[in-house]
Write a protein that holds these residues in place. Structure first.
Motif, PDB file in Angstrom:
ATOM      1  N   GLU A 210       0.804  -1.211   0.000  1.00 16.53           N
ATOM      2  CA  GLU A 210       0.000   0.000   0.000  1.00 16.53           C
ATOM      3  C   GLU A 210       0.843   1.270   0.000  1.00 16.53           C
ATOM      4  O   GLU A 210       0.584   2.204  -0.756  1.00 16.53           O
ATOM      5  CB  GLU A 210      -0.948   0.006   1.207  1.00 16.53           C
ATOM      6  CG  GLU A 210      -2.005  -1.094   1.172  1.00 16.53           C
ATOM      7  CD  GLU A 210      -3.039  -0.902   0.073  1.00 16.53           C
ATOM      8  OE1 GLU A 210      -4.074  -0.258   0.323  1.00 16.53           O
ATOM      9  OE2 GLU A 210      -2.791  -1.395  -1.044  1.00 16.53           O
TER      10      GLU A 210
ATOM     11  N   ASP B 283      -8.433   9.767  -1.271  1.00 18.14           N
ATOM     12  CA  ASP B 283      -8.737   9.175   0.032  1.00 18.14           C
ATOM     13  C   ASP B 283     -10.247   9.072   0.253  1.00 18.14           C
ATOM     14  O   ASP B 283     -10.748   8.071   0.767  1.00 18.14           O
ATOM     15  CB  ASP B 283      -8.098   9.992   1.155  1.00 18.14           C
ATOM     16  CG  ASP B 283      -6.595   9.781   1.271  1.00 18.14           C
ATOM     17  OD1 ASP B 283      -6.126   8.660   0.993  1.00 18.14           O
ATOM     18  OD2 ASP B 283      -5.882  10.741   1.632  1.00 18.14           O
ATOM     19  N   ARG B 284     -10.955  10.123  -0.121  1.00 18.20           N
ATOM     20  CA  ARG B 284     -12.405  10.128   0.041  1.00 18.20           C
ATOM     21  C   ARG B 284     -13.046   9.067  -0.851  1.00 18.20           C
ATOM     22  O   ARG B 284     -13.983   8.364  -0.434  1.00 18.20           O
ATOM     23  CB  ARG B 284     -12.958  11.512  -0.289  1.00 18.20           C
ATOM     24  CG  ARG B 284     -14.481  11.622  -0.306  1.00 18.20           C
ATOM     25  CD  ARG B 284     -15.092  11.325   1.035  1.00 18.20           C
ATOM     26  NE  ARG B 284     -16.537  11.522   0.996  1.00 18.20           N
ATOM     27  CZ  ARG B 284     -17.391  10.945   1.837  1.00 18.20           C
ATOM     28  NH1 ARG B 284     -16.943  10.143   2.805  1.00 18.20           N
ATOM     29  NH2 ARG B 284     -18.690  11.172   1.734  1.00 18.20           N
TER      30      ARG B 284
ATOM     31  N   VAL C  80     -11.694   6.255  -1.828  1.00 15.14           N
ATOM     32  CA  VAL C  80     -11.434   4.965  -1.190  1.00 15.14           C
ATOM     33  C   VAL C  80     -12.424   4.725  -0.059  1.00 15.14           C
ATOM     34  O   VAL C  80     -13.000   3.629   0.069  1.00 15.14           O
ATOM     35  CB  VAL C  80      -9.980   4.885  -0.677  1.00 15.14           C
ATOM     36  CG1 VAL C  80      -9.793   3.680   0.239  1.00 15.14           C
ATOM     37  CG2 VAL C  80      -9.011   4.808  -1.848  1.00 15.14           C
ATOM     38  N   ASP C  81     -12.647   5.730   0.768  1.00 18.38           N
ATOM     39  CA  ASP C  81     -13.595   5.590   1.877  1.00 18.38           C
ATOM     40  C   ASP C  81     -14.999   5.272   1.366  1.00 18.38           C
ATOM     41  O   ASP C  81     -15.691   4.397   1.906  1.00 18.38           O
ATOM     42  CB  ASP C  81     -13.634   6.873   2.715  1.00 18.38           C
ATOM     43  CG  ASP C  81     -12.370   7.090   3.525  1.00 18.38           C
ATOM     44  OD1 ASP C  81     -11.589   6.120   3.698  1.00 18.38           O
ATOM     45  OD2 ASP C  81     -12.151   8.230   3.989  1.00 18.38           O
ATOM     46  N   MET C  82     -15.426   5.974   0.336  1.00 22.65           N
ATOM     47  CA  MET C  82     -16.757   5.747  -0.216  1.00 22.65           C
ATOM     48  C   MET C  82     -16.862   4.373  -0.873  1.00 22.65           C
ATOM     49  O   MET C  82     -17.895   3.694  -0.759  1.00 22.65           O
ATOM     50  CB  MET C  82     -17.112   6.849  -1.223  1.00 22.65           C
ATOM     51  CG  MET C  82     -17.238   8.231  -0.613  1.00 22.65           C
ATOM     52  SD  MET C  82     -17.709   9.511  -1.824  1.00 22.65           S
ATOM     53  CE  MET C  82     -19.458   9.116  -2.084  1.00 22.65           C
TER      54      MET C  82
ATOM     55  N   VAL D 231     -15.117   1.601  -0.152  1.00 24.38           N
ATOM     56  CA  VAL D 231     -15.133   0.548   0.867  1.00 24.38           C
ATOM     57  C   VAL D 231     -16.479   0.529   1.590  1.00 24.38           C
ATOM     58  O   VAL D 231     -17.052  -0.544   1.844  1.00 24.38           O
ATOM     59  CB  VAL D 231     -13.979   0.740   1.863  1.00 24.38           C
ATOM     60  CG1 VAL D 231     -14.099  -0.232   3.038  1.00 24.38           C
ATOM     61  CG2 VAL D 231     -12.629   0.552   1.158  1.00 24.38           C
ATOM     62  N   ALA D 232     -17.014   1.699   1.911  1.00 23.06           N
ATOM     63  CA  ALA D 232     -18.312   1.766   2.592  1.00 23.06           C
ATOM     64  C   ALA D 232     -19.427   1.199   1.714  1.00 23.06           C
ATOM     65  O   ALA D 232     -20.272   0.422   2.180  1.00 23.06           O
ATOM     66  CB  ALA D 232     -18.620   3.211   2.981  1.00 23.06           C
ATOM     67  N   GLU D 233     -19.443   1.576   0.441  1.00 27.11           N
ATOM     68  CA  GLU D 233     -20.482   1.102  -0.466  1.00 27.11           C
ATOM     69  C   GLU D 233     -20.344  -0.389  -0.745  1.00 27.11           C
ATOM     70  O   GLU D 233     -21.334  -1.077  -1.034  1.00 27.11           O
ATOM     71  CB  GLU D 233     -20.441   1.895  -1.768  1.00 27.11           C
ATOM     72  CG  GLU D 233     -21.530   1.555  -2.773  1.00 27.11           C
ATOM     73  CD  GLU D 233     -22.932   1.902  -2.302  1.00 27.11           C
ATOM     74  OE1 GLU D 233     -23.899   1.336  -2.854  1.00 27.11           O
ATOM     75  OE2 GLU D 233     -23.063   2.738  -1.385  1.00 27.11           O
TER      76      GLU D 233
ATOM     77  N   VAL E 237      -9.966  -5.433  -0.219  1.00 28.44           N
ATOM     78  CA  VAL E 237     -10.116  -4.200   0.559  1.00 28.44           C
ATOM     79  C   VAL E 237      -8.834  -3.833   1.316  1.00 28.44           C
ATOM     80  O   VAL E 237      -8.427  -2.657   1.315  1.00 28.44           O
ATOM     81  CB  VAL E 237     -11.320  -4.296   1.517  1.00 28.44           C
ATOM     82  CG1 VAL E 237     -11.331  -3.127   2.499  1.00 28.44           C
ATOM     83  CG2 VAL E 237     -12.629  -4.331   0.723  1.00 28.44           C
TER      84      VAL E 237
ATOM     85  N   TRP F  46      -5.341   0.213  -2.337  1.00 31.13           N
ATOM     86  CA  TRP F  46      -4.473   1.151  -3.069  1.00 31.13           C
ATOM     87  C   TRP F  46      -3.674   0.448  -4.153  1.00 31.13           C
ATOM     88  O   TRP F  46      -3.482   1.005  -5.240  1.00 31.13           O
ATOM     89  CB  TRP F  46      -3.555   1.896  -2.107  1.00 31.13           C
ATOM     90  CG  TRP F  46      -4.261   3.029  -1.441  1.00 31.13           C
ATOM     91  CD1 TRP F  46      -4.962   2.986  -0.268  1.00 31.13           C
ATOM     92  CD2 TRP F  46      -4.392   4.368  -1.935  1.00 31.13           C
ATOM     93  NE1 TRP F  46      -5.523   4.212   0.006  1.00 31.13           N
ATOM     94  CE2 TRP F  46      -5.188   5.077  -0.997  1.00 31.13           C
ATOM     95  CE3 TRP F  46      -3.918   5.031  -3.050  1.00 31.13           C
ATOM     96  CZ2 TRP F  46      -5.512   6.425  -1.163  1.00 31.13           C
ATOM     97  CZ3 TRP F  46      -4.234   6.377  -3.224  1.00 31.13           C
ATOM     98  CH2 TRP F  46      -5.018   7.051  -2.290  1.00 31.13           C
TER      99      TRP F  46
ATOM    100  N   ASP G 245     -20.011  14.260  -4.785  1.00 28.13           N
ATOM    101  CA  ASP G 245     -19.317  14.473  -3.513  1.00 28.13           C
ATOM    102  C   ASP G 245     -17.936  15.084  -3.734  1.00 28.13           C
ATOM    103  O   ASP G 245     -17.502  15.957  -2.967  1.00 28.13           O
ATOM    104  CB  ASP G 245     -19.197  13.147  -2.767  1.00 28.13           C
ATOM    105  CG  ASP G 245     -18.633  13.306  -1.366  1.00 28.13           C
ATOM    106  OD1 ASP G 245     -19.416  13.408  -0.420  1.00 28.13           O
ATOM    107  OD2 ASP G 245     -17.389  13.332  -1.221  1.00 28.13           O
TER     108      ASP G 245
END
Length: 219
Positions: A9, A31-32, A34-36, A38-40, A52, A56, A119
């Motif tokens: 990574e 970064d945002r 990636v967060d979205m 993984v959450a989705e 997951v 990266w 977003d």
């Protein structure tokens, strides 16, 4: 000598920094995203759960390397076929200002693509929620497809978007050479094989030019 494989990574993030020199805003958007993503992924199967922990390497750098193969300046349209969760399309859109058309037929994935674009303020991203056959023809400067269809079908379906200068960027995993060898000669001669930066066993087909559809059998 082949390029070093990005297998960790921190190594993947370092390579993106060296290759694209992202601004602070671009890093924040990556970064945002990636967060979205993984959450989705907990709500719908966008990426394999096993990837997951190495998102990266397996998805962000894997997508960014596609852009590294076509860094032409200008405002030419980039079409990402079967964009799914926006790989590589959204990563390219974050790292460049190229107009991006994400073609995806599944509604829930399109909803996610639109949510991310909104977003992150990616005004240069358009989502086409339709099978490729129903997407309006327009000239593409670049066409990418990370996991769309077998190579001959992919080229047949997308031929109408190509011009003499269209750049084709087609990750094909371990089957790149095999799929290329099955193409008719007029298509074969357009492409060469690049080694993936994120998987020693994977390759990317890179080509430039206009595809004339329905050339099967003309060898």
């Amino acid at each position: 000598m082949s390029a070093e494989i990005l297998d960790k990574e921190d190594v993947a993030r370092a390579w993106i920094g060296e290759a694209f020199a992202p601004t602070t805003d671009q890093w924040a958007k990556l970064d945002r995203f990636v967060d979205m993503l993984v959450a989705e992924n907990a709500q719908q199967n966008l990426i394999a759960a096993s990837t997951v922990p190495t998102v990266w390497v397996r998805h962000i750098a894997d997508s960014a390397q596609i852009l590294s193969l076509d860094t032409r300046e200008g405002d030419g349209l980039w079409i990402d076929l079967g964009s799914g969760p926006g790989l590589p399309g959204l990563v390219v859109a974050i790292l460049s200002a190229r107009p991006m058309l994400l073609v995806e037929s599944r509604k829930r994935r399109c909803d996610f693509l639109r949510a991310v674009a909104s977003d992150l303020g990616l005004a240069h991203v358009e989502v086409a929620e339709a099978p490729l056959e129903r997407v309006e023809t327009r000239p593409a400067t670049t066409i990418s497809a990370r996991a769309f269809a077998p190579l001959d079908k992919l080229l047949d379906l997308s031929a109408r978007f190509s011009t003499e200068s269209t750049r084709w960027l087609l990750p094909k995993g371990r089957n790149a050479v095999k799929e290329l060898a099955l193409l008719p000669q007029p298509w074969q001669r357009m492409f060469h094989v690049e080694q993936s930066r994120t998987d020693a066993d994977s390759q990317i087909l890179v080509g430039t030019g206009k595809i004339v559809a329905k050339q099967r059998g003309k060898r």
